[in-house]
Scaffold this motif. Structure first.
Motif, PDB file in Angstrom:
ATOM      1  N   GLY A 290       0.815  -1.210   0.000  1.00 25.91           N
ATOM      2  CA  GLY A 290       0.000   0.000   0.000  1.00 25.91           C
ATOM      3  C   GLY A 290       0.846   1.255   0.000  1.00 25.91           C
ATOM      4  N   PHE A 291       1.920   1.257   0.785  1.00 19.37           N
ATOM      5  CA  PHE A 291       2.805   2.420   0.828  1.00 19.37           C
ATOM      6  C   PHE A 291       3.582   2.567  -0.485  1.00 19.37           C
ATOM      7  N   ALA A 292       3.966   1.432  -1.101  1.00 21.46           N
ATOM      8  CA  ALA A 292       4.655   1.505  -2.395  1.00 21.46           C
ATOM      9  C   ALA A 292       3.734   2.090  -3.454  1.00 21.46           C
ATOM     10  N   TYR A 293       2.472   1.661  -3.410  1.00 21.07           N
ATOM     11  CA  TYR A 293       1.485   2.217  -4.345  1.00 21.07           C
ATOM     12  C   TYR A 293       1.307   3.714  -4.125  1.00 21.07           C
ATOM     13  N   ALA A 294       1.185   4.128  -2.858  1.00 19.95           N
ATOM     14  CA  ALA A 294       1.039   5.553  -2.554  1.00 19.95           C
ATOM     15  C   ALA A 294       2.268   6.337  -3.009  1.00 19.95           C
ATOM     16  N   ALA A 295       3.457   5.757  -2.810  1.00 21.88           N
ATOM     17  CA  ALA A 295       4.694   6.434  -3.232  1.00 21.88           C
ATOM     18  C   ALA A 295       4.717   6.625  -4.737  1.00 21.88           C
ATOM     19  N   LYS A 296       4.296   5.610  -5.475  1.00 22.75           N
ATOM     20  CA  LYS A 296       4.289   5.710  -6.935  1.00 22.75           C
ATOM     21  C   LYS A 296       3.355   6.812  -7.405  1.00 22.75           C
ATOM     22  N   VAL A 297       2.150   6.865  -6.834  1.00 21.69           N
ATOM     23  CA  VAL A 297       1.169   7.870  -7.258  1.00 21.69           C
ATOM     24  C   VAL A 297       1.607   9.266  -6.832  1.00 21.69           C
ATOM     25  N   MET A 298       1.944   9.425  -5.545  1.00 25.15           N
ATOM     26  CA  MET A 298       2.236  10.753  -5.017  1.00 25.15           C
ATOM     27  C   MET A 298       3.532  11.330  -5.594  1.00 25.15           C
ATOM     28  N   ILE A 299       4.572  10.515  -5.654  1.00 24.46           N
ATOM     29  CA  ILE A 299       5.844  10.998  -6.196  1.00 24.46           C
ATOM     30  C   ILE A 299       5.736  11.186  -7.698  1.00 24.46           C
ATOM     31  N   ALA A 315       9.933  10.992  -0.882  1.00 22.40           N
ATOM     32  CA  ALA A 315      10.747   9.775  -0.946  1.00 22.40           C
ATOM     33  C   ALA A 315      11.410   9.484   0.402  1.00 22.40           C
ATOM     34  N   ARG A 316      11.894  10.508   1.063  1.00 24.56           N
ATOM     35  CA  ARG A 316      12.522  10.310   2.377  1.00 24.56           C
ATOM     36  C   ARG A 316      11.525   9.791   3.397  1.00 24.56           C
ATOM     37  N   ARG A 317      10.331  10.355   3.374  1.00 24.28           N
ATOM     38  CA  ARG A 317       9.334   9.942   4.358  1.00 24.28           C
ATOM     39  C   ARG A 317       8.886   8.500   4.113  1.00 24.28           C
ATOM     40  N   PHE A 318       8.704   8.123   2.863  1.00 24.31           N
ATOM     41  CA  PHE A 318       8.317   6.752   2.564  1.00 24.31           C
ATOM     42  C   PHE A 318       9.424   5.762   2.941  1.00 24.31           C
ATOM     43  N   THR A 319      10.668   6.163   2.790  1.00 22.44           N
ATOM     44  CA  THR A 319      11.786   5.295   3.185  1.00 22.44           C
ATOM     45  C   THR A 319      11.796   5.073   4.690  1.00 22.44           C
ATOM     46  N   ARG A 320      11.583   6.144   5.466  1.00 26.39           N
ATOM     47  CA  ARG A 320      11.542   6.001   6.921  1.00 26.39           C
ATOM     48  C   ARG A 320      10.379   5.097   7.345  1.00 26.39           C
ATOM     49  N   ILE A 321       9.243   5.266   6.715  1.00 30.18           N
ATOM     50  CA  ILE A 321       8.079   4.419   7.010  1.00 30.18           C
ATOM     51  C   ILE A 321       8.412   2.942   6.755  1.00 30.18           C
ATOM     52  N   SER A 322       9.122   2.677   5.656  1.00 30.95           N
ATOM     53  CA  SER A 322       9.459   1.297   5.293  1.00 30.95           C
ATOM     54  C   SER A 322      10.355   0.646   6.337  1.00 30.95           C
ATOM     55  N   VAL A 323      11.328   1.386   6.840  1.00 29.37           N
ATOM     56  CA  VAL A 323      12.243   0.835   7.849  1.00 29.37           C
ATOM     57  C   VAL A 323      11.481   0.503   9.127  1.00 29.37           C
ATOM     58  N   ILE A 324      10.670   1.440   9.600  1.00 31.52           N
ATOM     59  CA  ILE A 324       9.911   1.222  10.837  1.00 31.52           C
ATOM     60  C   ILE A 324       8.951   0.047  10.684  1.00 31.52           C
ATOM     61  N   ALA A 325       8.221   0.017   9.558  1.00 28.88           N
ATOM     62  CA  ALA A 325       7.253  -1.059   9.327  1.00 28.88           C
ATOM     63  C   ALA A 325       7.961  -2.413   9.205  1.00 28.88           C
ATOM     64  N   GLY A 326       9.111  -2.433   8.536  1.00 28.11           N
ATOM     65  CA  GLY A 326       9.856  -3.679   8.372  1.00 28.11           C
ATOM     66  C   GLY A 326      10.298  -4.269   9.701  1.00 28.11           C
ATOM     67  N   ILE A 327      10.766  -3.418  10.601  1.00 32.58           N
ATOM     68  CA  ILE A 327      11.196  -3.891  11.924  1.00 32.58           C
ATOM     69  C   ILE A 327      10.002  -4.419  12.719  1.00 32.58           C
ATOM     70  N   MET A 328       8.884  -3.695  12.656  1.00 30.93           N
ATOM     71  CA  MET A 328       7.687  -4.124  13.397  1.00 30.93           C
ATOM     72  C   MET A 328       7.173  -5.477  12.905  1.00 30.93           C
ATOM     73  N   ILE A 329       7.112  -5.650  11.601  1.00 28.12           N
ATOM     74  CA  ILE A 329       6.620  -6.918  11.050  1.00 28.12           C
ATOM     75  C   ILE A 329       7.589  -8.056  11.348  1.00 28.12           C
ATOM     76  N   SER A 330       8.885  -7.769  11.355  1.00 35.89           N
ATOM     77  CA  SER A 330       9.871  -8.797  11.707  1.00 35.89           C
ATOM     78  C   SER A 330       9.617  -9.342  13.105  1.00 35.89           C
ATOM     79  N   VAL A 331       9.322  -8.447  14.049  1.00 35.20           N
ATOM     80  CA  VAL A 331       9.024  -8.871  15.422  1.00 35.20           C
ATOM     81  C   VAL A 331       7.773  -9.746  15.453  1.00 35.20           C
ATOM     82  N   VAL A 332       6.751  -9.345  14.677  1.00 37.40           N
ATOM     83  CA  VAL A 332       5.511 -10.129  14.624  1.00 37.40           C
ATOM     84  C   VAL A 332       5.788 -11.538  14.092  1.00 37.40           C
ATOM     85  N   ILE A 333       6.605 -11.633  13.036  1.00 35.20           N
ATOM     86  CA  ILE A 333       6.910 -12.942  12.442  1.00 35.20           C
ATOM     87  C   ILE A 333       7.630 -13.833  13.445  1.00 35.20           C
ATOM     88  N   VAL A 334       8.579 -13.266  14.186  1.00 35.04           N
ATOM     89  CA  VAL A 334       9.307 -14.042  15.200  1.00 35.04           C
ATOM     90  C   VAL A 334       8.340 -14.597  16.240  1.00 35.04           C
TER      91      VAL A 334
END
Length: 461
Positions: A290-299, A315-334
């Motif tokens: 969803g965030f990748a789709y939003a980045a494509k449209v908005m950017i 682009a900077r804001r979407f990158t920061r969102i990706s890092v935070i979301a990636g860490i959170m989902i990693s914890v959920v998977i564990v």
């Protein structure tokens, strides 16, 4: 970014991300339900759908490359050049139909030699042939439906595709239950029933989409003439942009097919585990899509307006969102990985033992998955940076991960978990290369800078 711009960013992002994530939730829930129904038939049934799924994946990725034309649609929409936006969609739809027809013929003629790459068990091969023969017709229907869905998404109109997806999911679940197990007065068809359910649900969803778009005169209600209305020079420009993307998606999807071949060489249980891990990964990653789709449209819209500074900040804001979301989902998977096997009780003990370990490996690479999705599918594609991503795939998939996986599986005969770790080298190396490209800002291009609104005027350029 000042307060007003930050508020605009959040508002626009929510309007795009929430419907898109819900759409992904529908699609992935449908995949999970399908998988749950098929897994009750055993490891062999999962392996058959995995093999057929790799064929579908290649075709869908090639069509995704065709849908790369939506980068132009997004930028035209941002400049309010609606006539050229519709003309570009007409060209995209025509190209997608042509590609899907070619794929349909290829699959029907060569389905047996293709399936034997994955399925070594001769008892399972007839089942796979039956499944693929039905799914070939799904390719044709999906090519048209997805072209409309991708085009609507490129201009931020994603709600209708969400509603259509909900209807399709409901129909598919009911038909799968009836046709796989012989319930609701329907014949018991086993794995083939899942294919029939998908075919009927896809047909209904396309019909719903057509009725809505053409009865409401909704944005993309193009006629036959508009299929051919994009001027020759603009067609050449669009094709020049998407040709590397077609090569990129084609090579990447073939690489993914070969990964399945390598895991299949480790046995039916390994191929089933690989398929389950991929299905669950799609579920874990639905938010970042969803965030990748939003980045494509908005950017993309900012690049079309030549607003480079705001595009960079987005682009900077979407990158920061990706890092935070990636860490959170990693914890959920564990946390959930020890319980994953409980969701698929009918599978073998071997699959149950390996699935939790593979998910833990996924968790280690999840931030890389998220960043790659936002950078490549979102930002780079918004700027038409397809030649770079093509070269990236040749390096990360074909020069790094694929040779490592084949050596691990065929030469060293490593356990499944080790081979899966080698498979993840693709995402990690891709993230390292992608970060350098993201920082360079070379991907930021205005694709429609000096093109007049009228196709006839554009033809004179």
């Amino acid at each position: 970014m000042n307060t007003i711009r930050r508020s605009e960013f959040k508002r626009e992002m929510k309007e795009l991300v929430i419907p898109s994530v819900l759409q992904m939730l529908v699609g992935n829930s449908f995949s999970i339900v399908n998988m749950l129904m098929v897994t009750s038939l055993g490891d062999g049934a999962v392996a058959v759908t995995a093999a057929a799924g790799r064929i579908s994946f290649i075709l869908s990725m090639i069509l995704t490359a065709v849908y790369g034309m939506t980068a132009y649609m997004t930028q035209y929409y941002g400049k309010q050049q609606y006539t050229l936006m519709r003309a570009t969609f007409g060209f995209m739809l025509l190209t997608g139909i042509g590609m899907s027809l070619l794929a349909f013929v290829v699959v029907l003629i060569w389905k047996e030699p293709i399936l034997t790459l994955f399925i070594k068990d001769t008892d399972l091969l007839p089942l796979g042939l039956q499944y693929v023969s039905i799914m070939a017709f799904v390719f044709l229907i999906s090519a048209i439906r997805d072209a409309y869905a991708q085009a609507l998404g490129s201009i931020g109109k994603v709600k209708i595709t969400l509603y259509v997806g909900l209807c399709a999911m409901a129909v598919n679940i009911i038909l799968d239950y009836g046709l796989i197990y012989g319930r609701l007065g329907l014949p018991k068809l086993g794995v083939a029933g899942a294919a029939w359910g998908t075919l009927i649900a896809s047909s209904i969803s396309l019909l719903f989409l057509f009725v809505f778009i053409y009865s409401k005169s909704y944005y993309l209600n193009i006629g036959v003439r508009e299929l051919f209305s994009l001027p020759l020079k603009l067609r050449q420009q669009v094709l020049k942009t998407i040709t590397p993307l077609m090569f990129h998606e084609g090579m990447w999807s073939i690489g993914n097919m070969l990964y399945a071949v390598a895991f299949g060489s480790l046995g039916i249980a390994a191929l089933a585990t690989f398929q389950l891990a991929n299905t669950l990964q799609g579920y874990f990653m639905m938010g970042i899509h969803g965030f990748a789709y939003a980045a494509k449209v908005m950017i993309g819209q900012q690049l079309g307006k030549d607003n480079q500074e705001q595009a960079i900040e987005y682009a900077r804001r979407f990158t920061r969102i990706s890092v935070i979301a990636g860490i959170m989902i990693s914890v959920v998977i564990v946390i959930v990985s020890p319980f994953a096997s409980l969701v698929f009780p009918k599978l073998s003990a071997e699959v149950h033992a390996s699935l939790g370990n593979v998910l833990l490996l996924q968790a280690l690479a999840m931030t890389a998955f998220f960043l790659n999705n936002v950078w490549i599918v979102g930002m780079f594609r918004a700027g038409g940076d397809n030649l770079f991503t093509m070269n990236m795939i040749l390096i990360t998939t074909w020069a790094i991960a694929l040779p490592a996986v084949f050596v691990g599986a065929y030469v060293l005969h490593l356990p499944l978990e080790w081979v899966y770790g080698l498979f993840l080298c693709e995402e990690i190396s891709k993230a390292l290369i992608g970060y350098k490209r993201y920082r360079s800002q070379k991907w930021m291009r205005n694709l429609v800078g000096n093109i007049p609104e009228s196709p006839s005027a554009a033809a004179s350029l």
